[in-house]
Design an enzyme around this catalytic site. Sequence first.
Site, PDB file in Angstrom:
ATOM      1  CD  GLU A  43      -2.971  -1.069   1.957  1.00 52.73           C
ATOM      2  OE1 GLU A  43      -3.644  -0.533   1.975  1.00 52.73           O
ATOM      3  OE2 GLU A  43      -3.381  -2.730   2.339  1.00 52.73           O
ATOM      4  CB  THR A 100       8.197   1.315  -0.593  1.00 55.13           C
ATOM      5  OG1 THR A 100       8.401   2.480  -1.429  1.00 55.13           O
ATOM      6  CG2 THR A 100       7.681   0.443  -1.479  1.00 55.13           C
TER       7      THR A 100
HETATM    8  C1  LIG Z   1       2.312  -9.820   0.534  1.00 53.93           C
HETATM    9  C2  LIG Z   1       1.459  -8.658  -0.640  1.00 53.93           C
HETATM   10  C3  LIG Z   1      -0.098  -7.916  -1.143  1.00 53.93           C
HETATM   11  C4  LIG Z   1      -0.513  -6.952  -2.060  1.00 53.93           C
HETATM   12  N1  LIG Z   1      -1.876  -6.948  -2.488  1.00 53.93           N
HETATM   13  C5  LIG Z   1      -1.427  -6.266  -3.208  1.00 53.93           C
HETATM   14  C6  LIG Z   1      -3.561  -5.699  -3.796  1.00 53.93           C
HETATM   15  O1  LIG Z   1      -4.330  -6.597  -2.601  1.00 53.93           O
HETATM   16  N2  LIG Z   1      -3.376  -4.755  -4.299  1.00 53.93           N
HETATM   17  C7  LIG Z   1      -1.932  -4.230  -4.974  1.00 53.93           C
HETATM   18  O2  LIG Z   1      -2.525  -3.566  -6.154  1.00 53.93           O
HETATM   19  N3  LIG Z   1      -1.226  -4.462  -4.904  1.00 53.93           N
HETATM   20  C8  LIG Z   1      -0.354  -5.096  -3.886  1.00 53.93           C
HETATM   21  N4  LIG Z   1       0.474  -5.822  -3.693  1.00 53.93           N
HETATM   22  C9  LIG Z   1       1.661  -5.063  -4.432  1.00 53.93           C
HETATM   23  C10 LIG Z   1       2.245  -3.489  -3.783  1.00 53.93           C
HETATM   24  O3  LIG Z   1       1.647  -2.869  -3.284  1.00 53.93           O
HETATM   25  C11 LIG Z   1       3.527  -3.395  -3.972  1.00 53.93           C
HETATM   26  O4  LIG Z   1       4.785  -4.943  -4.429  1.00 53.93           O
HETATM   27  C12 LIG Z   1       4.465  -1.509  -4.050  1.00 53.93           C
HETATM   28  O5  LIG Z   1       3.286  -0.626  -3.903  1.00 53.93           O
HETATM   29  C13 LIG Z   1       5.179  -2.044  -4.952  1.00 53.93           C
HETATM   30  O6  LIG Z   1       5.991  -2.071  -5.897  1.00 53.93           O
HETATM   31  P1  LIG Z   1       6.685  -2.930  -6.257  1.00 53.93           P
HETATM   32  O7  LIG Z   1       6.379  -4.525  -5.645  1.00 53.93           O
HETATM   33  O8  LIG Z   1       6.853  -3.433  -8.019  1.00 53.93           O
HETATM   34  O9  LIG Z   1       7.967  -2.746  -6.420  1.00 53.93           O
HETATM   35  P2  LIG Z   1       8.330  -1.138  -6.367  1.00 53.93           P
HETATM   36  O10 LIG Z   1       7.813  -0.020  -7.195  1.00 53.93           O
HETATM   37  O11 LIG Z   1       9.325  -1.694  -8.298  1.00 53.93           O
HETATM   38  O12 LIG Z   1      10.145  -0.348  -6.000  1.00 53.93           O
HETATM   39  C14 LIG Z   1      11.207  -1.352  -5.409  1.00 53.93           C
HETATM   40  C15 LIG Z   1      11.637  -0.348  -4.880  1.00 53.93           C
HETATM   41  O13 LIG Z   1      12.281   0.759  -5.618  1.00 53.93           O
HETATM   42  C16 LIG Z   1      11.289   1.523  -4.545  1.00 53.93           C
HETATM   43  N5  LIG Z   1      10.743   3.467  -5.603  1.00 53.93           N
HETATM   44  C17 LIG Z   1      10.209   3.253  -6.764  1.00 53.93           C
HETATM   45  N6  LIG Z   1       9.866   4.202  -7.003  1.00 53.93           N
HETATM   46  C18 LIG Z   1      10.765   5.146  -6.043  1.00 53.93           C
HETATM   47  C19 LIG Z   1      10.774   6.699  -6.194  1.00 53.93           C
HETATM   48  N7  LIG Z   1      10.467   7.625  -7.088  1.00 53.93           N
HETATM   49  N8  LIG Z   1      11.135   7.148  -5.207  1.00 53.93           N
HETATM   50  C20 LIG Z   1      12.695   6.478  -4.297  1.00 53.93           C
HETATM   51  N9  LIG Z   1      12.522   4.714  -4.268  1.00 53.93           N
HETATM   52  C21 LIG Z   1      11.129   3.997  -5.235  1.00 53.93           C
HETATM   53  C22 LIG Z   1      10.791   1.015  -4.204  1.00 53.93           C
HETATM   54  O14 LIG Z   1       9.846   2.396  -2.569  1.00 53.93           O
HETATM   55  C23 LIG Z   1      10.939   0.062  -3.388  1.00 53.93           C
HETATM   56  O15 LIG Z   1      12.465   0.257  -2.538  1.00 53.93           O
HETATM   57  C24 LIG Z   1       1.441  -6.654  -2.404  1.00 53.93           C
HETATM   58  C25 LIG Z   1       2.525  -7.023  -2.348  1.00 53.93           C
HETATM   59  C26 LIG Z   1       2.537  -7.544  -1.822  1.00 53.93           C
HETATM   60  C27 LIG Z   1       4.053  -7.936  -1.342  1.00 53.93           C
END
Ligand SMILES: Cc1cc2nc3c(=O)[nH]c(=O)nc-3n(C[C@H](O)[C@H](O)[C@H](O)COP(=O)(O)OP(=O)(O)OC[C@H]3O[C@@H](n4cnc5c(N)ncnc54)[C@H](O)[C@@H]3O)c2cc1C
Length: 382
Positions: A365, A367
């Site tokens: 929700e 990071t």
């Molecule tokens: C158990 C679980 C349940 C989940 N449930 C849902 C759900 O119900 N619905 C849904 O839609 N999603 C869900 N998610 C997804 C979750 O919301 C995302 O994993 C999260 O938003 C991060 O996106 P990403 O994994 O693509 O990471 P990325 O966006 O690829 O980020 C990777 C890293 O880069 C950093 N980063 C990226 N952009 C920036 C920036 N501009 N500035 C600084 N740092 C940055 C991030 O903080 C992170 O550390 C779930 C994830 C998990 C693990």
Amino acid sequence: MDYAVTPAQAEFGRAFEDFCQRTIAPRAAQVDRDGELSRANWDDLAGMGWFGLYVDKAWGGTAEDVDWVMRALAEESLAKACAATFLSAGASVGLCGAPIQLFGSEALKARWLPGLASGATIGCFGLTEPDAGTDAASLRTRAERVDGGWRLHGEKALITNAPIADVCVVMAVTDPDAGHAGVTAFAVDLAGEGIARTAAYRKLGLRGSPTGGLVFDGAFVPDDAVVGTVGAGFLQAMQTLELGRISMSHFGIGIAEAAFDAASRYAVERKAFGKPIATRQAVHFKLADMKIEIDAARLMARKAAWAKASGQPAAEYASIAKLYATEMAVRCADRAVQVFGGWGYTDDFPVERLLRDARLGPIGEGTSEIQRELIARHLLDV
Ligand SMILES: Cc1cc2nc3c(=O)[nH]c(=O)nc-3n(C[C@H](O)[C@H](O)[C@H](O)COP(=O)(O)OP(=O)(O)OC[C@H]3O[C@@H](n4cnc5c(N)ncnc54)[C@H](O)[C@@H]3O)c2cc1C
């Protein structure tokens, strides 16, 4: 801002805490081992009226009878008892039910809210994609206009409840040239054709909350599945996540409370060098720091809830509470493992599970990194 809990709120909170400790908590270790949603927990939560707390009476819920503090107390109790069950229950009636209730047509509400309010229907929220998480504006799932509705093409990933849900609020691009205004939310019946589910992922923690992907291969969705208006999806998703972040702060507080309780009990029972380890200053400091941080997180969460309840802008408070409470939960669970020594590293005790479960908090929700960005943008007004 009034920090006092009224007698009615306290009584409500106690009843939920009793129920969660009596019914849900004793199953948590087995739920983690089973690695799937506990239907017993789901049914018992439904029996307690949990799902209805978020839904208006017109659609079978009891939302008008409770307030933000009551829901906060109930969420903390559930997260403390079983964080995996909390995550799935919250995704169903919160992330999926909230946008339908807040923005959907009367027909859409009538279709989905009674089932979500009773727990008979399981919901999920589809924003994240394999190549778009934090960068939610770069969604690739497309909805193309066809006679009478839309056809969905694309993939959602990391979606809580996707392997078992009946309905998903899916964010899809309806106008690729319109940026944020080109995203639309659809309440998609997952029994429809052209929809496949990936296998559930194997995860570090929250194993009793199934997470998976959804693949849309030309799935037809009728016009009346649009949540609100075409092009409003991105804004709706952000407003839904604001509510979700307040709930995630309760997720952190609940896990940290469980870690604190377990560590305090163990410290009194465990003897080393002829005395309970609870007599050592190094243990005192860990417990005191946990208590301080839990209280601080709770005040931040209540401030966010107060802003919502009083109709004030709450986005910044929600980000602050979510960031602090979820990072705090990881620290507290880690301290609890340390208090347990080697036994804390085994699954004979709950603290290793709490540490694994807590680790989602700073990721899901939005990071921690993106919360810091959002908080700074509010401060700097940029
Ligand atoms: C158990 C679980 C349940 C989940 N449930 C849902 C759900 O119900 N619905 C849904 O839609 N999603 C869900 N998610 C997804 C979750 O919301 C995302 O994993 C999260 O938003 C991060 O996106 P990403 O994994 O693509 O990471 P990325 O966006 O690829 O980020 C990777 C890293 O880069 C950093 N980063 C990226 N952009 C920036 C920036 N501009 N500035 C600084 N740092 C940055 C991030 O903080 C992170 O550390 C779930 C994830 C998990 C693990």
